[in-house]
Design a protein around this motif. Sequence first.
Motif, PDB file in Angstrom:
ATOM      1  N   THR B 329       0.846  -1.182   0.000  1.00 34.92           N
ATOM      2  CA  THR B 329       0.000   0.000   0.000  1.00 34.92           C
ATOM      3  C   THR B 329       0.883   1.234   0.000  1.00 34.92           C
ATOM      4  O   THR B 329       2.070   1.156   0.315  1.00 34.92           O
ATOM      5  N   ARG B 330       0.317   2.370  -0.358  1.00 34.29           N
ATOM      6  CA  ARG B 330       1.116   3.601  -0.414  1.00 34.29           C
ATOM      7  C   ARG B 330       1.181   4.180   0.990  1.00 34.29           C
ATOM      8  O   ARG B 330       0.430   5.086   1.353  1.00 34.29           O
ATOM      9  N   ASN B 390       4.747   0.775  -0.819  1.00 29.90           N
ATOM     10  CA  ASN B 390       4.783   1.710  -1.943  1.00 29.90           C
ATOM     11  C   ASN B 390       5.018   3.125  -1.414  1.00 29.90           C
ATOM     12  O   ASN B 390       4.403   3.522  -0.418  1.00 29.90           O
ATOM     13  N   GLN B 426       7.072   4.307  -6.719  1.00 30.12           N
ATOM     14  CA  GLN B 426       6.234   4.510  -7.908  1.00 30.12           C
ATOM     15  C   GLN B 426       6.823   5.707  -8.654  1.00 30.12           C
ATOM     16  O   GLN B 426       6.632   6.849  -8.267  1.00 30.12           O
ATOM     17  N   ARG B 455       5.161   3.887 -12.963  1.00 29.61           N
ATOM     18  CA  ARG B 455       3.764   4.119 -12.588  1.00 29.61           C
ATOM     19  C   ARG B 455       2.843   4.125 -13.821  1.00 29.61           C
ATOM     20  O   ARG B 455       1.715   3.638 -13.753  1.00 29.61           O
ATOM     21  N   GLN B 476      -1.503  -0.274  -7.133  1.00 31.51           N
ATOM     22  CA  GLN B 476      -0.362  -0.375  -6.216  1.00 31.51           C
ATOM     23  C   GLN B 476       0.435  -1.633  -6.505  1.00 31.51           C
ATOM     24  O   GLN B 476      -0.085  -2.564  -7.085  1.00 31.51           O
ATOM     25  N   SER B 478       2.076  -4.960  -5.029  1.00 34.82           N
ATOM     26  CA  SER B 478       1.968  -5.808  -3.847  1.00 34.82           C
ATOM     27  C   SER B 478       2.852  -7.021  -4.028  1.00 34.82           C
ATOM     28  O   SER B 478       3.331  -7.306  -5.117  1.00 34.82           O
ATOM     29  N   ASN B 483       0.596  -6.301  -9.266  1.00 36.59           N
ATOM     30  CA  ASN B 483      -0.170  -5.085  -9.048  1.00 36.59           C
ATOM     31  C   ASN B 483      -1.522  -5.419  -8.465  1.00 36.59           C
ATOM     32  O   ASN B 483      -2.018  -6.528  -8.615  1.00 36.59           O
ATOM     33  N   MET B 486      -6.241  -0.629  -4.976  1.00 34.08           N
ATOM     34  CA  MET B 486      -6.613  -0.377  -3.592  1.00 34.08           C
ATOM     35  C   MET B 486      -8.134  -0.424  -3.410  1.00 34.08           C
ATOM     36  O   MET B 486      -8.872   0.119  -4.212  1.00 34.08           O
TER      37      MET B 486
END
Lengths: 308, 839
Positions: B329-330, B390, B426, B455, B476, B478, B483, B486
Motif C-alpha cells: 500500500t502507499r 509503496n 512509484q 507508474r 499499487q 503488492s 499489481n 486499492m
Amino acid sequence: MLDIADEQRGLIFNIQKFSIQDGPGIRTTLFMKGCPLTCPWCSNPEGISDEPEIMVSERKCIGCKKCAEACNADAIYFENDMRIINWKLCTNCLECAKVCPSHAIQVMGEYKTVNEAFKIAAQDRDFYSTSGGGVTVSGGEALLQWEFVRDFFKKCKDAGFHTALDTTAYCPWENMEQVLKHTDLILFDVKHMDPAMHEEKTGVSNELILENLDKASNTTKIWLRIPLIPGFNDSESNMQKTAELASRTKAEKISLLPYHEWGKDKYSSLGKQYGHNGVEGILEPDSDVVNKCKLILESHGLEVELGK
Amino acid sequence: MTMTSKSERPSTEERFQKAVPFEWGYGSTPRTNKLRDVLNWKGAVTEHELANAAMGLPKTRFRAGVKIDMSRARIVTAAFRETEGQPIQLQYARMVEKLCDEMPVFITDGELIVGDPNGGADKIRWYPEINVDWVPEAVTTGGFFDIVTDDERQEIIEDICPFWEHRSIEAIIKASLPEEMAPVINAYGVYMSNLWEQGLIIPAYDWAILFRDGLNARIAKAETKLKDLDAKVEDMDPAEYLEKRYNWQAMVRCGKAIIRYNQRLAETARQQASQETDEGRKKELEEMAISLEHVPANPPRTFHECLQFYWTIEVVADYLARWGYGCGTRIDQVWWPYYEADIESGRITRDDAVELVECLFLKIQEIGAPLEWPLKFGGVSGANTMYTANICGPTDDGQDASNELSFIIMEALGNLHLSQPPIAIQYHENISPEVVSAAIDLCRTGLGHPSFFNRDLMEEWARLRGWAGEDVKKVQVSACAANHIMGKAVQASGLAPGTSMNCIELFNEVLRLNDQTAQCGPVVFEAGRKATDMESADELMEAYFRRMKYYAKIGTVSWNIAQQILMDRKPDPCNSLIMDETLERGIDLVKYHKEGDTWPEATPFGGINVANSLAAIQHLVFNEKKYTMEELIQALDANWSGYEVMRQDFINAPKYGNEDDSADDWAVRFLTGMNDTMNTIKDAWGFTWTMDGSTAAGYMMMGLAAGASPDGRLACATVADGSLSPMGGTDLSGPTTVLNSAGKIPYQHSELFNQRFMPQFLEGDNKKLFADYLKVWYKRGIPHVQFNVVDSEKLRDAQVKPEEHSDLIVRVAGYSAHFIDLPDYTQDSIIERTEQAFT
C-alpha cells in the motif's frame, strides 16, 4: 567496405557504452587503435599497434586445440592441455582467433565505417540527451586516424551529440584542426612539460604537442588529464609548469590519474613485455604526493579532481 | 510536495554513509538499535543435492534459535474440531476468535508497536488448514527436524496432521480433480500447478476508510445489516438469506475478536508497566495500553496509533486469519494525515516519527514467512513476507505525491539495514529529484531497496485488466512485483494462482516430441511435425505455443475446480469485514473476487533462455547449417558433455540484452507470443489467462528442474533471474544496452528486471548520472528495475566467511535476502550476474 569510396574506415579495438569518466554525462567511447607514443605505463597496450592483433585468455580456453591446427606458423602448441604460444613465430595471421569457439583468442581491432560506428553510438542517444553526455574518441592516439574521427564527429554533431576528443595532440596541426571543427571538448593527456623528459619516456618530444594545444585552446574547450607517474612527472616544478599550461589554455578542469597497474596483465595476453617498473622502484604514488600535486594545481585557481 | 524545510532533514547520503557498508551501526536511536540486536532473523535456505534436485525433498535450514510455532496450528485445529458440522463461515470465524483470544501475546522490552502472528518472537507459524502432506517428512527427515522438539513432533504427526489429512484445502482439491488429469496437474516440472491450494488473496485494504471508520463502525454496520436481513427474510431466497446471515455473523465475530486481541496486548502492557522500574518505559507502556484499547476499534488519534492500528490489522487479518503475503500500500500517503497533525501540533518531532517507523519495520522483519512445502519454500528462499511498501507516485492530478514520510520511510530502512519491508518507488514523470536522490542513497547501501516501478505501466496494467476511471489511479505494487487496485481484492499473481511455467522444460519437451497426438482427459494436443523435421525456429516456436496451450487448458480445469472449492470451503470473514463491498453486500471475499477482479495467471520462468535458444537454433541450425537438430538434441541429452566446442557456438550465438536484433526480436516475439496464446483461454468465470513476471526466486528452483538448453546452459543451472533480465553473464555491452534491449519488449504484464552496480556508481558526481540513467529507464517503458549494489569481492568473501557477513543483504528477485541465507547456486548466480560497470 572499401567499395564505399567516400566513407572512412577506422580501426577500433573497443566501443565502450556507459562511459562516465571520459567527459561529461553518460557517454560512448570509441578506442582507436595505433599510437605513436611509447609510454611504458600504458594501460591499453592493445591500442598501441596500428594493426589488428590477437589477445588471449587462459580462463576461457576449453582446450579444443583448434587454434594449434589453424596456426600457419606452428606458433601454438599444447603441453598437458595448456595452450602455449610462441609469440616470436606468430605472423599475426589471426587464423587462430577465427576458429576459437570460446573467444579465448580474440582479435583486437576491427575496421568499422563511420556509419557503422555512428549507428552503435546512436543507440544510446537518449542517455546522452538526458545526462548531457555524448561520444568520446580515445585510443591509442585517435588523431592517427584523424580522417575517420573528423567524419565520425561531424556525423555525431549533425545528430546533436556532444563530442570529446581524448588525445596526446601528437599529430600535424592541419589534421587536428580538421577534427576540431567538430569537437566540443578536448581531453588532453599531459605527460610531462619538459621536452627531454617527455621524449625519454614517450619516445617523442612535446614541442609539437604543446604547440597544437595552444592553437586548439583558441577554439576548443580543454580538460587536462595527467597520469601521475611517481618519479617522472610528480615533481613540484613540473606541476607548476603544468598549472601554467592549464591557465594559459583556459583548461576548465584537471584530472589527476594516479598510476595503477591494472593494464599490466594485458601485456602477456598480447605477447608483450610490461616495461614500466617505476622510477627507482616506486610504482603507485602515495596519497601525500597526490595531494601535494593537487594543492599545487589548486593554488593556481584550477578545479582538480582525482580520477581512478 | 509537502515536506519540512531542507535544513531540518539530515542528508540521507550522510546518514547512510556514516558507517562502512556491511559493518555499520543500526537504528536511529538506542531503542531501535537494541531492538535490532535482539531481532530474530527467520530467513531460511533450501539446500538441494544437485544430482537429484527435482526428486528428493530438499532440506531447509534455519538460523540457530528459530523454533516452530505450535500455538497457531493447535488453536486452528481445536477450532475446527469443536465446530465440525457448522456452516463453514462460522467455523472460520471461530478460528479467528480463538486465535485472537488464545495466541500467546508478548511485548519485547522497548517495543512501541506490538503484536505478532507467531506465538513467540523466535517462532515460525504454519497453516495446517492449507496443507499437511509435506509436514511429517519435513519435521523428521526433511530438514525442519531441528526446529521441533520430540513432543511437538509427536503431536504434529499423531494429532494435527491426521486431523487435516483429508480436511486441508489442498487435500480436498486434490481429491476432486478428474482422475486421468490429476497426475499431470500435480506433476512438478513443466508446470508447478499445486500452488493454488493457498487460496492466497491479497486484499488491498483501503486504509483511509479503515482509519476513518475504525472497526466498531464496521461491526455496527454488519449488525444493522443482519437486522435488516431478518426483516426481509419472508421474501428472500433461503439460500441467499443463509449465506448472507452467516457471512455477516462471521464478520461481526471476527471484528470483535480483533479488538479483543489488542485488549489482551493492552493488558500485557499494563502488567509490564506495573513491574517496570524505569519510569520512562512505565509511562510508555501505560500510554501504549490506552492506545491499544482505542485502536483499531476506533479511528487513530495520533501517528503512533495510526501505525499500531495498521499493524494490528496486518497481524490478525493478513497473517493469523489467513496465509498472507504482504498487502502493498502507499504508506507515505495513508499515514500522512496523522504524521502531519502530530508534527503541526508539536506532539512528536521528525526524529520521533523515524523511530516509530523503525519500530514497525522491525516487526515486519521479524515475523518472517510461514513454514511451507519445502520445494516452494526454496522458491522464496531467505524471503520474508514480501510486504511491499509503496512510496512516492503521483497525486490524482498528476503532481508528485512524495512527502516527508517518503523520506522517513527510506531513512528508517537505511538506518536499520533490514530486508523488510521491500520498498517500491512509484516512479513517474514528475517525481521529485530530491526523493530520487534519497532513493539512490538507499540503493547505494547495498540493501537492494528500493525497487523502481514505472507508474504509467502500472496504470496500463489496470486498464488492460479492465479497470477504468478512478480505479486505475488506485493501482499499487503488492507482494513481489504484482499489481492490485486499492480497495479491491485481487489474488496474488506471483505464487498462488494458476501455474508457474518452466519454459525451458516445456521447450525441451517440444524439441523431443514425436508426431503423435497427445491427450490428457478431454484435452487434446495436435502434434505437428517432429522438431527434427522442422524448417525454421519459427516452426519450433509455434509448436511451443501449441504445447503451452495444451498445458494451459489442463491448468484451466485445475484452476476452475480449485477456485470453486476455495469459494465453497475457504471463506475469509475477517477480510470480508475489512473490505467495503463485501461488508456492504454480505458476500464473502473469496466469492466476491471471482465476480470481476481475479483471473488465472501463469508465471513464466526461463522465457529469456528459450528466446536465446530460438535465436541460437535459427542462427546455427537453419541459417549457418553448422549443426542439425538431431545433433543438438543429442548434445542436450548428454548435457553438452563431449560437445564442448559445439556448446561454445551456442553460448556465443546472439543473446538478448546486447541490442542485437537477431536475439532481441526473438525475445519480443516469444514473450508476446506466450502472452497472446494464454489470452486465448478463458476460465469458467469468463476471465482470460494472462502472464505475470513476478518470478521471485523461483528461477533457481525452475533451473534445477530444467535440463540443458540450446542457449548453452547446462542442466540444473539457474535460468534468467527476472522475466526481463538477460541471462546472467550474457549481456556484454553494459547497462545502457540492456535497457535498450529490454525497452523493445512491449508492455503486457508486470515484469521483473534486475541490474547490478558497484557502489561507486551511486556516489558523488555519479549519483546525478544514475538519476539520469533512471530517467531513460522510465522513458524506455520498462515496468520495473531493481539494483544489486555490491562488489563481487565482497560477495566472494561472504561465500568463504559467511559468519563475517551475516548482515549482507542482496536483492534476489522481487525481494532482498541475507546473502548467507541463500543456497550456493543462488550466491553464484548473483555474483555471475554481469557486473554493470560504468568505468
